[in-house]
Design a protein around this motif. Structure first.
Motif, PDB file in Angstrom:
ATOM      1  N   UNK A 174       0.852  -1.200   0.000  1.00 25.14           N
ATOM      2  CA  UNK A 174       0.000   0.000   0.000  1.00 25.14           C
ATOM      3  C   UNK A 174       0.879   1.238   0.000  1.00 25.14           C
ATOM      4  N   UNK A 175       1.887   1.190   0.839  1.00 25.32           N
ATOM      5  CA  UNK A 175       2.912   2.228   0.897  1.00 25.32           C
ATOM      6  C   UNK A 175       4.242   1.508   1.020  1.00 25.32           C
ATOM      7  N   UNK A 176       5.305   2.176   0.623  1.00 20.54           N
ATOM      8  CA  UNK A 176       6.605   1.535   0.665  1.00 20.54           C
ATOM      9  C   UNK A 176       7.407   1.916   1.886  1.00 20.54           C
ATOM     10  N   UNK A 177       8.638   1.442   1.921  1.00 23.40           N
ATOM     11  CA  UNK A 177       9.558   1.762   3.010  1.00 23.40           C
ATOM     12  C   UNK A 177       9.743   3.275   3.117  1.00 23.40           C
ATOM     13  N   UNK A 178       9.816   3.957   1.979  1.00 24.45           N
ATOM     14  CA  UNK A 178       9.983   5.412   1.970  1.00 24.45           C
ATOM     15  C   UNK A 178       8.874   6.089   2.793  1.00 24.45           C
ATOM     16  N   UNK A 179       7.626   5.710   2.552  1.00 22.61           N
ATOM     17  CA  UNK A 179       6.501   6.319   3.258  1.00 22.61           C
ATOM     18  C   UNK A 179       6.464   5.893   4.730  1.00 22.61           C
ATOM     19  N   UNK A 180       6.850   4.631   4.988  1.00 21.80           N
ATOM     20  CA  UNK A 180       6.875   4.160   6.376  1.00 21.80           C
ATOM     21  C   UNK A 180       7.899   4.951   7.182  1.00 21.80           C
ATOM     22  N   UNK A 181       9.077   5.159   6.607  1.00 19.82           N
ATOM     23  CA  UNK A 181      10.111   5.925   7.309  1.00 19.82           C
ATOM     24  C   UNK A 181       9.598   7.323   7.655  1.00 19.82           C
ATOM     25  N   UNK A 182       8.820   7.914   6.759  1.00 18.34           N
ATOM     26  CA  UNK A 182       8.296   9.265   6.996  1.00 18.34           C
ATOM     27  C   UNK A 182       7.285   9.316   8.143  1.00 18.34           C
ATOM     28  N   UNK A 183       6.741   8.151   8.539  1.00 12.18           N
ATOM     29  CA  UNK A 183       5.722   8.142   9.596  1.00 12.18           C
ATOM     30  C   UNK A 183       6.180   7.487  10.890  1.00 12.18           C
ATOM     31  N   UNK A 184       7.261   6.707  10.851  1.00  5.94           N
ATOM     32  CA  UNK A 184       7.686   5.991  12.053  1.00  5.94           C
ATOM     33  C   UNK A 184       8.279   6.977  13.070  1.00  5.94           C
ATOM     34  N   UNK A 185       7.929   6.767  14.324  1.00  8.83           N
ATOM     35  CA  UNK A 185       8.465   7.613  15.396  1.00  8.83           C
ATOM     36  C   UNK A 185       9.931   7.277  15.622  1.00  8.83           C
ATOM     37  N   UNK A 186      10.800   8.273  15.608  1.00  6.95           N
ATOM     38  CA  UNK A 186      12.232   8.003  15.785  1.00  6.95           C
ATOM     39  C   UNK A 186      12.558   7.493  17.182  1.00  6.95           C
ATOM     40  N   UNK A 187      13.571   6.629  17.253  1.00  7.26           N
ATOM     41  CA  UNK A 187      14.119   6.147  18.527  1.00  7.26           C
ATOM     42  C   UNK A 187      15.613   6.368  18.497  1.00  7.26           C
ATOM     43  N   UNK A 188      16.068   7.541  18.940  1.00  8.03           N
ATOM     44  CA  UNK A 188      17.517   7.778  18.983  1.00  8.03           C
ATOM     45  C   UNK A 188      18.196   6.685  19.812  1.00  8.03           C
ATOM     46  N   UNK A 189      19.355   6.263  19.353  1.00  5.26           N
ATOM     47  CA  UNK A 189      20.112   5.235  20.064  1.00  5.26           C
ATOM     48  C   UNK A 189      19.796   3.817  19.628  1.00  5.26           C
ATOM     49  N   UNK A 190      18.692   3.614  18.906  1.00  2.32           N
ATOM     50  CA  UNK A 190      18.342   2.272  18.448  1.00  2.32           C
ATOM     51  C   UNK A 190      19.211   1.912  17.238  1.00  2.32           C
ATOM     52  N   UNK A 191      19.931   0.800  17.303  1.00  5.05           N
ATOM     53  CA  UNK A 191      20.698   0.371  16.135  1.00  5.05           C
ATOM     54  C   UNK A 191      19.745  -0.039  14.998  1.00  5.05           C
ATOM     55  N   UNK A 192      19.981   0.508  13.815  1.00  2.43           N
ATOM     56  CA  UNK A 192      19.178   0.203  12.634  1.00  2.43           C
ATOM     57  C   UNK A 192      20.139  -0.128  11.495  1.00  2.43           C
ATOM     58  N   UNK A 193      19.868  -1.226  10.804  1.00  3.42           N
ATOM     59  CA  UNK A 193      20.679  -1.623   9.661  1.00  3.42           C
ATOM     60  C   UNK A 193      19.743  -1.862   8.487  1.00  3.42           C
ATOM     61  N   UNK A 194      20.107  -1.294   7.336  1.00  2.00           N
ATOM     62  CA  UNK A 194      19.269  -1.432   6.148  1.00  2.00           C
ATOM     63  C   UNK A 194      19.858  -2.456   5.180  1.00  2.00           C
ATOM     64  N   UNK A 195      19.009  -2.974   4.320  1.00  2.00           N
ATOM     65  CA  UNK A 195      19.439  -3.883   3.259  1.00  2.00           C
ATOM     66  C   UNK A 195      18.520  -3.687   2.068  1.00  2.00           C
TER      67      UNK A 195
END
Length: 171
Positions: A82-103
């Motif tokens: 329905x929406x992609x990763x791009x749109x999800x990133x724009x809506x997800x609440x940030x969590x500073x300090x959380x390790x995030x790795x993309x692929x």
């Protein structure tokens, strides 16, 4: 520590990679729950018990998918989100300090620039995920796939490495 793997997949290739990474993390002894969630069902608030977030999607037009590229994929037989990763990133609440790795997944073409993983890591950092980093690219044979032979094994091996990194507190 729990791991959340959010992915976007239209032809099933990125889903296969996400599942293989999760298998590798479990094989590598990741303590806690390792969940694979399609972007359509991904939370916009990352639970406090998630200690590692992985975000993956296909590379379209040198970056993350856009409505136009998802529509184009649908004309080729894909089932777009329905929406992609791009749109999800724009809506997800940030969590500073959380390790995030993309692929990401993409067709292997020599000298072709751009990567959904790079774009997602940059967008996540901009969103407030200050520990977002680019991870791996996994290859598919053509737009619709399949995943190149050996890439699912490589994804499992990467999952094992991520599990070791997390269990040693190096995330």
């Amino acid at each position: 520590m729990n791991v959340l793997i959010v992915h976007e997949s239209m032809f099933g290739n990125t889903h296969q990679i996400a599942s293989a990474v999760a298998e590798g993390m479990r094989q590598g002894g990741a303590d806690g729950d390792v969940r694979v969630v399609h972007v359509d069902d991904a939370p916009t608030a990352i639970a406090d018990d998630v200690g590692l977030l992985l975000v993956g999607g296909p590379t379209h037009g040198f970056s993350m998918t856009r409505p136009q590229t998802r529509q184009d994929a649908a004309t080729k037989g894909a089932t777009p989100a329905r929406e992609g990763v791009r749109e999800w990133i724009a809506t997800v609440a940030p969590r500073p300090g959380l390790p995030v790795v993309t692929f990401d997944t993409r067709v292997h073409v020599k000298m072709l620039p751009g990567s959904a993983a790079s774009a997602a890591a940059k967008a996540l950092r901009h969103r407030g995920f200050d520990r977002a980093e680019r991870g791996e690219t996994f290859w598919v044979e053509d737009v619709a796939g399949p995943v190149v032979e050996g890439e699912l094994d490589r994804a499992r091996e990467w999952g094992v490495k991520l599990a070791a990194r997390v269990s040693h507190g190096v995330s």
